[in-house]
Design an enzyme around this catalytic site. Sequence first.
Site, PDB file in Angstrom:
ATOM      1  N   GLU A   1      44.023  -5.356  71.799  1.00  0.00           N
ATOM      2  CA  GLU A   1      45.252  -6.101  71.456  1.00  0.00           C
ATOM      3  C   GLU A   1      46.201  -5.208  70.665  1.00  0.00           C
ATOM      4  O   GLU A   1      45.769  -4.266  69.997  1.00  0.00           O
ATOM      5  CB  GLU A   1      44.872  -7.291  70.570  1.00  0.00           C
ATOM      6  N   ASP A   2      47.490  -5.545  70.705  1.00  0.00           N
ATOM      7  CA  ASP A   2      48.452  -4.813  69.881  1.00  0.00           C
ATOM      8  C   ASP A   2      48.418  -5.271  68.430  1.00  0.00           C
ATOM      9  O   ASP A   2      48.358  -4.471  67.515  1.00  0.00           O
ATOM     10  CB  ASP A   2      49.875  -4.949  70.464  1.00  0.00           C
TER      11      ASP A   2
ATOM     12  N   ASP B   1      48.204 -11.779  64.590  1.00  0.00           N
ATOM     13  CA  ASP B   1      49.099 -12.402  63.625  1.00  0.00           C
ATOM     14  C   ASP B   1      48.431 -13.703  63.159  1.00  0.00           C
ATOM     15  O   ASP B   1      47.560 -13.664  62.305  1.00  0.00           O
ATOM     16  CB  ASP B   1      50.434 -12.619  64.354  1.00  0.00           C
TER      17      ASP B   1
ATOM     18  N   PHE C   1      57.929  -8.256  60.588  1.00  0.00           N
ATOM     19  CA  PHE C   1      58.007  -8.221  62.046  1.00  0.00           C
ATOM     20  C   PHE C   1      58.246  -6.777  62.476  1.00  0.00           C
ATOM     21  O   PHE C   1      59.244  -6.165  62.111  1.00  0.00           O
ATOM     22  CB  PHE C   1      59.116  -9.143  62.570  1.00  0.00           C
TER      23      PHE C   1
ATOM     24  N   ARG D   1      59.771  -1.461  72.982  1.00  0.00           N
ATOM     25  CA  ARG D   1      58.363  -1.193  73.273  1.00  0.00           C
ATOM     26  C   ARG D   1      58.101   0.298  73.455  1.00  0.00           C
ATOM     27  O   ARG D   1      56.996   0.782  73.262  1.00  0.00           O
ATOM     28  CB  ARG D   1      57.942  -1.894  74.569  1.00  0.00           C
TER      29      ARG D   1
HETATM   30  P1  IMP Z   1      49.188 -14.667  67.310  1.00  0.00           P
HETATM   31  O1  IMP Z   1      48.697 -15.652  68.319  1.00  0.00           O
HETATM   32  O2  IMP Z   1      50.078 -15.329  66.277  1.00  0.00           O
HETATM   33  O3  IMP Z   1      48.099 -13.857  66.662  1.00  0.00           O
HETATM   34  O4  IMP Z   1      50.204 -13.746  68.076  1.00  0.00           O
HETATM   35  C1  IMP Z   1      49.908 -12.515  68.560  1.00  0.00           C
HETATM   36  C2  IMP Z   1      51.036 -12.033  69.438  1.00  0.00           C
HETATM   37  O5  IMP Z   1      52.324 -12.269  68.826  1.00  0.00           O
HETATM   38  C3  IMP Z   1      50.958 -10.527  69.597  1.00  0.00           C
HETATM   39  O6  IMP Z   1      50.139 -10.177  70.705  1.00  0.00           O
HETATM   40  C4  IMP Z   1      52.412 -10.139  69.761  1.00  0.00           C
HETATM   41  O7  IMP Z   1      52.787 -10.245  71.109  1.00  0.00           O
HETATM   42  C5  IMP Z   1      53.189 -11.169  68.958  1.00  0.00           C
HETATM   43  N1  IMP Z   1      53.527 -10.631  67.610  1.00  0.00           N
HETATM   44  C6  IMP Z   1      53.018 -11.033  66.428  1.00  0.00           C
HETATM   45  N2  IMP Z   1      53.556 -10.342  65.402  1.00  0.00           N
HETATM   46  C7  IMP Z   1      54.436  -9.468  65.950  1.00  0.00           C
HETATM   47  C8  IMP Z   1      55.306  -8.444  65.405  1.00  0.00           C
HETATM   48  O8  IMP Z   1      55.378  -8.188  64.190  1.00  0.00           O
HETATM   49  N3  IMP Z   1      56.048  -7.766  66.302  1.00  0.00           N
HETATM   50  C9  IMP Z   1      56.009  -7.995  67.651  1.00  0.00           C
HETATM   51  N4  IMP Z   1      55.205  -8.925  68.189  1.00  0.00           N
HETATM   52  C10 IMP Z   1      54.421  -9.664  67.362  1.00  0.00           C
END
Ligand code: IMP
Length: 179
Positions: free
Chosen positions: A97-98, A101, A150, A163
């Site tokens: 995963e990237d 959050d 962010f 990206r």
């Molecule tokens: P989660 O379900 O809230 O953990 O969301 C994860 C996804 O939200 C990641 O795979 C990203 O695509 C997006 N995301 C969360 N934080 C960021 C950020 O700081 N920058 C860009 N994308 C983010």
Amino acid sequence: MKELAEILLTEEEIARRVQELGAEITRDYQGKELMVIGILKGALPFMADLIRQIKVPLRYDLMAVSSYGDSTRTSGAVQILKDLEMGLEGQHVLVVEDIIDTGLTLKYLLSNLQTRRPASLKVCTLLDKPSRREVEITPEYNGFVIPDRFVVGYGLDYAERFRELPMIGVLKPEVYTGK
Ligand code: IMP
């Protein structure tokens, strides 16, 4: 990069950490074969670099998911936009995963992948924002713990842009407001 207010991680810092993660994964999976699952689109650059630092035999596949919710908050309802081509039964699966959050996307994904009966299922994330977590998820491999900002670059986007940046940084506020 003129749109960035601050660089959080340079290209060199990312490369060094990816090398360390690859070495750690190589040690842990000695004698095994890996199935690496990259989550599109954000994990693409990270996965491409990471697999070349892992020195055990592996195959990789890709999955695309979208979370419903507004732009700043995921709702936990996840739609699979592109599913895997390969089955996971009996495989040692590593999800790449990237960023984690709230953890809602990954929680859904892991429970979905678990039903496919892998021999093991672990997570490697490049970035982790633990202060935002809403569900308990602890990645086995974690590149960097970052504050609640962010970020964009190295696969991470704002409205599909940035990206391609080799570094990770925080956008200037005017990029959001359009002024
Ligand atoms: P989660 O379900 O809230 O953990 O969301 C994860 C996804 O939200 C990641 O795979 C990203 O695509 C997006 N995301 C969360 N934080 C960021 C950020 O700081 N920058 C860009 N994308 C983010």
